[in-house]
Design an enzyme around this catalytic site. Structure first.
Site, PDB file in Angstrom:
ATOM      1  N   TYR A  96      62.048-141.489  97.812  1.00  0.00           N
ATOM      2  CA  TYR A  96      63.199-140.606  98.176  1.00  0.00           C
ATOM      3  C   TYR A  96      64.266-141.177  99.178  1.00  0.00           C
ATOM      4  O   TYR A  96      65.440-140.804  99.004  1.00  0.00           O
ATOM      5  CB  TYR A  96      62.355-139.208  98.669  1.00  0.00           C
ATOM      6  CG  TYR A  96      61.958-138.513  97.497  1.00  0.00           C
ATOM      7  CD1 TYR A  96      62.732-137.527  96.761  1.00  0.00           C
ATOM      8  CD2 TYR A  96      60.636-138.538  97.041  1.00  0.00           C
ATOM      9  CE1 TYR A  96      62.358-136.910  95.742  1.00  0.00           C
ATOM     10  CE2 TYR A  96      60.137-137.842  95.827  1.00  0.00           C
ATOM     11  CZ  TYR A  96      61.119-137.049  95.378  1.00  0.00           C
ATOM     12  OH  TYR A  96      60.773-136.406  94.093  1.00  0.00           O
ATOM     13  N   ARG A  99      66.698-142.567  96.982  1.00  0.00           N
ATOM     14  CA  ARG A  99      67.257-141.808  96.227  1.00  0.00           C
ATOM     15  C   ARG A  99      68.471-141.317  97.179  1.00  0.00           C
ATOM     16  O   ARG A  99      69.645-140.997  96.839  1.00  0.00           O
ATOM     17  CB  ARG A  99      66.590-140.612  95.604  1.00  0.00           C
ATOM     18  CG  ARG A  99      65.449-141.216  94.512  1.00  0.00           C
ATOM     19  CD  ARG A  99      64.792-140.187  93.837  1.00  0.00           C
ATOM     20  NE  ARG A  99      65.563-139.359  93.233  1.00  0.00           N
ATOM     21  CZ  ARG A  99      64.997-138.315  92.453  1.00  0.00           C
ATOM     22  NH1 ARG A  99      63.776-137.867  92.374  1.00  0.00           N
ATOM     23  NH2 ARG A  99      65.790-137.525  91.795  1.00  0.00           N
ATOM     24  N   ASN A 135      69.837-129.701  89.559  1.00  0.00           N
ATOM     25  CA  ASN A 135      70.000-130.750  90.547  1.00  0.00           C
ATOM     26  C   ASN A 135      69.680-130.903  92.039  1.00  0.00           C
ATOM     27  O   ASN A 135      70.057-129.769  92.657  1.00  0.00           O
ATOM     28  CB  ASN A 135      71.432-131.371  90.155  1.00  0.00           C
ATOM     29  CG  ASN A 135      71.669-131.760  88.568  1.00  0.00           C
ATOM     30  OD1 ASN A 135      71.009-131.972  87.887  1.00  0.00           O
ATOM     31  ND2 ASN A 135      73.227-131.635  88.617  1.00  0.00           N
ATOM     32  N   ILE A 136      69.363-131.943  92.279  1.00  0.00           N
ATOM     33  CA  ILE A 136      68.903-132.010  93.989  1.00  0.00           C
ATOM     34  C   ILE A 136      69.857-132.818  94.681  1.00  0.00           C
ATOM     35  O   ILE A 136      69.526-133.160  95.724  1.00  0.00           O
ATOM     36  CB  ILE A 136      67.460-132.431  93.971  1.00  0.00           C
ATOM     37  CG1 ILE A 136      67.176-133.760  93.498  1.00  0.00           C
ATOM     38  CG2 ILE A 136      66.438-131.532  93.376  1.00  0.00           C
ATOM     39  CD1 ILE A 136      65.823-134.562  93.782  1.00  0.00           C
ATOM     40  N   HIS A 152      65.380-126.451  92.277  1.00  0.00           N
ATOM     41  CA  HIS A 152      64.838-127.450  92.656  1.00  0.00           C
ATOM     42  C   HIS A 152      64.773-128.195  93.955  1.00  0.00           C
ATOM     43  O   HIS A 152      64.194-129.023  94.188  1.00  0.00           O
ATOM     44  CB  HIS A 152      64.749-128.625  91.397  1.00  0.00           C
ATOM     45  CG  HIS A 152      64.479-128.166  90.013  1.00  0.00           C
ATOM     46  ND1 HIS A 152      64.573-128.856  88.866  1.00  0.00           N
ATOM     47  CD2 HIS A 152      63.774-126.901  89.617  1.00  0.00           C
ATOM     48  CE1 HIS A 152      64.474-128.503  87.823  1.00  0.00           C
ATOM     49  NE2 HIS A 152      63.607-127.212  88.305  1.00  0.00           N
ATOM     50  N   CYS A 163      53.752-126.580 109.596  1.00  0.00           N
ATOM     51  CA  CYS A 163      54.317-125.541 109.706  1.00  0.00           C
ATOM     52  C   CYS A 163      55.206-125.041 109.038  1.00  0.00           C
ATOM     53  O   CYS A 163      55.624-123.890 109.162  1.00  0.00           O
ATOM     54  CB  CYS A 163      54.980-125.646 111.299  1.00  0.00           C
ATOM     55  SG  CYS A 163      56.629-126.514 111.126  1.00  0.00           S
ATOM     56  N   CYS A 201      57.998-133.773 111.833  1.00  0.00           N
ATOM     57  CA  CYS A 201      58.601-132.365 112.399  1.00  0.00           C
ATOM     58  C   CYS A 201      59.258-132.587 113.543  1.00  0.00           C
ATOM     59  O   CYS A 201      58.249-133.082 114.575  1.00  0.00           O
ATOM     60  CB  CYS A 201      57.597-131.510 111.998  1.00  0.00           C
ATOM     61  SG  CYS A 201      58.069-129.673 112.296  1.00  0.00           S
ATOM     62  N   CYS A 206      54.625-129.594 117.075  1.00  0.00           N
ATOM     63  CA  CYS A 206      54.351-129.783 115.862  1.00  0.00           C
ATOM     64  C   CYS A 206      54.229-131.206 115.359  1.00  0.00           C
ATOM     65  O   CYS A 206      52.977-131.732 115.169  1.00  0.00           O
ATOM     66  CB  CYS A 206      55.197-128.977 114.722  1.00  0.00           C
ATOM     67  SG  CYS A 206      54.677-129.134 113.118  1.00  0.00           S
ATOM     68  N   ASN A 269      77.688-130.743  76.442  1.00  0.00           N
ATOM     69  CA  ASN A 269      76.791-131.539  76.673  1.00  0.00           C
ATOM     70  C   ASN A 269      77.010-132.928  75.647  1.00  0.00           C
ATOM     71  O   ASN A 269      77.910-132.684  74.806  1.00  0.00           O
ATOM     72  CB  ASN A 269      75.354-131.069  76.181  1.00  0.00           C
ATOM     73  CG  ASN A 269      74.252-131.854  76.746  1.00  0.00           C
ATOM     74  OD1 ASN A 269      74.364-132.970  77.155  1.00  0.00           O
ATOM     75  ND2 ASN A 269      73.156-131.082  77.184  1.00  0.00           N
TER      76      ASN A 269
END
Length: 303
Positions: A96, A99, A135-136, A152, A163, A201, A206, A269
């Site tokens: 990630y 990305r 899409n993210i 998503h 938490c 976090c 936390c 498309n």
């Protein structure tokens, strides 16, 4: 509406494939008449726009789907799961991080910009446009679109596994231990970052482990977000389906359900999808080429 049926039955699992084909016998081929679409577009008051990976393809966003869609030796399905994160959070965060770093240098393309301009222009006329995206990558947001439902999640949001706090962060890197990590080359070895050095976090008392705030394979979509999408789809008088393969539940059912109510649906498309024959219009080609003229000001619009 189908979204209500899904949430009430708990069937909101991400990325379940569309198992049955649409019965296209006796169905007429969708029109590619842009003038006819534009006439309907000029009268629409509430436009729902469903977008998928294809709308970001021209921005050079990797999809990790299909042949060649690998990061190192894994496909997204191998990494984007709660089980993968539990087994090896360092590897998943490397994926990630890669990305996120890729997206920080990508820019919205002509399709994103056309949607954002359309929303802004029609808002001045008292007409609504809402984007419901799978899409993210946040490229719709960066293009200027305001009304967005991200079903998503987002690459740039995190959620604490302890938490539950969700927060947006655009830091590069997201934590010091990930700097220089995440290379996609198959020969690259895992960084094996200690879990205590992964994103943590920042809530008082936390410091729990953070995870990307995206919906992973096998996880349920947020029912509140799906209800928001349901309201938009229930009230739309025109629906656009842009760059989505229409093969993954529950999003694969959104536009066909709208079409079943005799609401015009236009698909943009590169190829036909399992739902194409359900729609009134289909415009073949790159979204950055087909969408801008379709959404440009109509002669009847108030200037």
């Amino acid at each position: 509406m189908i979204v209500r049926q899904l949430t009430s039955r708990g069937l909101v699992n991400l990325c379940a494939p569309l198992r049955r084909g649409w019965d296209s016998q006796s169905m007429t081929r969708p029109s590619s008449n842009r003038a006819a679409f534009r006439e309907i577009f000029s009268k629409a008051s509430n436009i729902a726009i469903l977008t998928g990976a294809g709308v970001s393809a021209e921005s050079g966003v990797p999809t990790f789907r299909g042949a060649g869609g690998y990061w190192r030796k894994w496909q997204a399905q191998d990494l984007a799961t709660p089980e993968a994160f539990s087994r090896n959070p360092s590897r998943v965060w490397e994926f990630y991080h890669y990305r996120r770093e890729v997206m920080l240098v990508k820019t919205p393309n002509a399709a994103h910009l056309a949607i954002a301009e359309c929303e802004k222009r029609l808002a001045k006329q008292g007409r609504g446009v809402t984007v419901i995206t799978q899409n993210i990558d946040e490229l719709h947001r960066r293009a200027g679109t305001k009304n967005i439902i991200e079903i998503h999640g987002s690459l740039f949001k995190t959620r604490c596994v302890s938490c539950g706090t969700e927060r947006a962060t655009y830091n590069s890197p997201i934590c010091a231990a990930l700097e220089g990590k995440g290379a996609p080359d198959p020969e690259t070895h895992d960084a094996q970052i200690p879990v205590q050095d992964l994103p943590r976090c920042e809530q008082a008392e936390c410091s729990g482990l953070l995870r990307p705030s995206v919906v992973w394979f096998g996880e349920a979509l947020d029912s509140d977000i799906l209800i928001q999408a349901e309201k938009v789809l229930d009230n739309c008088d025109l629906c656009l389906v842009i760059g989505t393969s229409s093969v993954v539940y529950p999003a694969a059912m959104f536009a066909p359900q709208v079409a079943a109510r005799d609401i015009p649906v236009a698909e943009f498309n590169m190829e036909d999808t399992p739902a194409t024959m359900r729609f009134k219009f289909h415009f073949h080609g790159p979204c950055g080429t087909t969408l801008p003229p379709a959404l440009s000001p109509h002669a009847s619009e108030i200037q």
